[in-house]
Design a protein around this motif. Structure first.
Motif, PDB file in Angstrom:
ATOM      1  N   LYS A   4       0.851  -1.180   0.000  1.00  0.00           N
ATOM      2  CA  LYS A   4       0.000   0.000   0.000  1.00  0.00           C
ATOM      3  C   LYS A   4       0.894   1.240   0.000  1.00  0.00           C
ATOM      4  O   LYS A   4       1.564   1.540   0.991  1.00  0.00           O
TER       5      LYS A   4
ATOM      6  N   LEU B  93       1.383   5.136   0.061  1.00  0.00           N
ATOM      7  CA  LEU B  93       0.701   6.361   0.480  1.00  0.00           C
ATOM      8  C   LEU B  93       1.163   7.565  -0.336  1.00  0.00           C
ATOM      9  O   LEU B  93       0.405   8.516  -0.529  1.00  0.00           O
TER      10      LEU B  93
ATOM     11  N   GLU C  85       2.468   1.872   3.780  1.00  0.00           N
ATOM     12  CA  GLU C  85       1.856   1.419   5.028  1.00  0.00           C
ATOM     13  C   GLU C  85       2.387   0.028   5.362  1.00  0.00           C
ATOM     14  O   GLU C  85       2.170  -0.921   4.616  1.00  0.00           O
TER      15      GLU C  85
ATOM     16  N   GLY D  96       1.752   0.775  10.288  1.00  0.00           N
ATOM     17  CA  GLY D  96       1.647   2.207  10.074  1.00  0.00           C
ATOM     18  C   GLY D  96       2.567   2.756   8.998  1.00  0.00           C
ATOM     19  O   GLY D  96       3.146   2.017   8.208  1.00  0.00           O
ATOM     20  N   ALA D  97       2.677   4.072   8.971  1.00  0.00           N
ATOM     21  CA  ALA D  97       3.391   4.780   7.905  1.00  0.00           C
ATOM     22  C   ALA D  97       4.900   4.663   8.048  1.00  0.00           C
ATOM     23  O   ALA D  97       5.452   4.852   9.137  1.00  0.00           O
TER      24      ALA D  97
ATOM     25  N   TRP E   7       0.220   1.827  16.498  1.00  0.00           N
ATOM     26  CA  TRP E   7       0.135   2.115  15.066  1.00  0.00           C
ATOM     27  C   TRP E   7       0.728   3.475  14.763  1.00  0.00           C
ATOM     28  O   TRP E   7       0.378   4.478  15.401  1.00  0.00           O
TER      29      TRP E   7
ATOM     30  N   LYS F 197       0.467   6.424  13.038  1.00  0.00           N
ATOM     31  CA  LYS F 197      -0.647   7.044  12.320  1.00  0.00           C
ATOM     32  C   LYS F 197      -0.259   8.259  11.495  1.00  0.00           C
ATOM     33  O   LYS F 197      -0.870   8.543  10.465  1.00  0.00           O
ATOM     34  N   THR F 198       0.751   9.006  11.920  1.00  0.00           N
ATOM     35  CA  THR F 198       1.122  10.237  11.221  1.00  0.00           C
ATOM     36  C   THR F 198       2.639  10.362  11.145  1.00  0.00           C
ATOM     37  O   THR F 198       3.336  10.140  12.132  1.00  0.00           O
TER      38      THR F 198
ATOM     39  N   HIS G 125      -0.625  10.069   6.478  1.00  0.00           N
ATOM     40  CA  HIS G 125      -1.500   9.460   7.472  1.00  0.00           C
ATOM     41  C   HIS G 125      -1.769   7.995   7.137  1.00  0.00           C
ATOM     42  O   HIS G 125      -1.896   7.622   5.969  1.00  0.00           O
ATOM     43  N   SER G 126      -1.850   7.186   8.180  1.00  0.00           N
ATOM     44  CA  SER G 126      -2.198   5.774   8.051  1.00  0.00           C
ATOM     45  C   SER G 126      -3.177   5.431   9.160  1.00  0.00           C
ATOM     46  O   SER G 126      -2.986   5.835  10.314  1.00  0.00           O
ATOM     47  N   SER G 127      -4.235   4.708   8.824  1.00  0.00           N
ATOM     48  CA  SER G 127      -5.272   4.413   9.811  1.00  0.00           C
ATOM     49  C   SER G 127      -5.367   2.918  10.115  1.00  0.00           C
ATOM     50  O   SER G 127      -5.356   2.094   9.200  1.00  0.00           O
TER      51      SER G 127
END
Length: 232
Positions: free
Chosen positions: A4, A6, A16, A65-66, A199, A201-202, A217-219
């Protein structure tokens, strides 16, 4: 695994990282993020037989996460410098067992990495090779679960990047991360795989060539136990 992406340009690629995938090759020999990114670049740029991929940061294997990777040596150099100078912003979601005494706090400790068992522990300031570790957290939400009792969702701002830092500091503050078999006694005897509820996230950085500030950002909204919380 389908990588994935980003963000990607000619200098950096931000992806991600799923939980359970190593950031780089480890003793298990399992496929790692460096390899996945390299394969992605080989497909995208078939003329390049061995595209350059620079590892800028690491996430623990159970953490998602990112992550940013460099696609050129100059990008690697400049992003690594940002890491060293603590100029890259890192914000995490973490789910802990229990409720913090304060809705907002800054934790300052000194950590010592133990290479033999791949653990870190909190020690006194004057301990040889000890490194300062700083993080800041805010309480976002709490809920009661039948299996693990009260859980709390934290937003964590990482000020330094030490080995297992978030995991160790929160455990020492009596707020161990859900699923952490190394630093949470509730999960220590669990043999099957458990994702740590942490995680990235940012991720905020300065682009290595344009100098523009970029935020990614990753959720974890599709990953249990983050699915339990409304504020994800």
């Amino acid at each position: 695994m389908n990588l994935k992406v980003l963000y990607e340009d000619s200098h950096i690629i931000v992806v991600e990282k799923p939980p359970k995938i190593p950031s780089q090759r480890d003793k298990t020999g399992d496929k790692d993020m460096l390899t996945y990114v390299s394969e992605h670049l080989k497909i995208k740029y078939p003329v390049a037989k061995s595209p350059y991929v620079g590892l800028i940061q690491r996430l623990d294997r159970p953490v998602g996460g990112a992550m940013v990777f460099a696609k050129t040596k100059i990008a690697n150099q400049r992003l690594s410098q940002q890491i060293q100078q603590k100029e890259i912003g890192k914000v995490y979601y973490g789910i802990v067992c229990g409720v913090p005494e304060k809705n907002h706090a800054v934790l300052v400790d000194f950590l010592l990495k133990q290479g033999k068992n791949n653990l870190s522990k909190i020690v006194s300031k004057d301990t040889a090779n000890a490194k300062e570790a700083i993080l800041e957290y805010d309480l976002l939400e709490t809920l009661d679960t039948p299996e693990h009792g009260v859980l709390s969702l934290l937003k964590i701002v990482l000020k330094t990047g030490r080995h297992h830092q978030i995991r160790v500091q929160l455990s020492n503050a009596q707020l161990p991360l859900w699923g952490d078999t190394k630093y949470n006694k509730r999960f220590a005897k669990q043999k099957e795989w458990t994702q740590i509820a942490l995680w990235a996230k940012t991720l905020t950085l300065e682009h290595p060539t344009t100098k523009k500030s970029l935020t990614f950002h990753s959720s974890p909204k599709n990953h249990y136990p983050f699915t339990l919380f409304e504020k994800i």
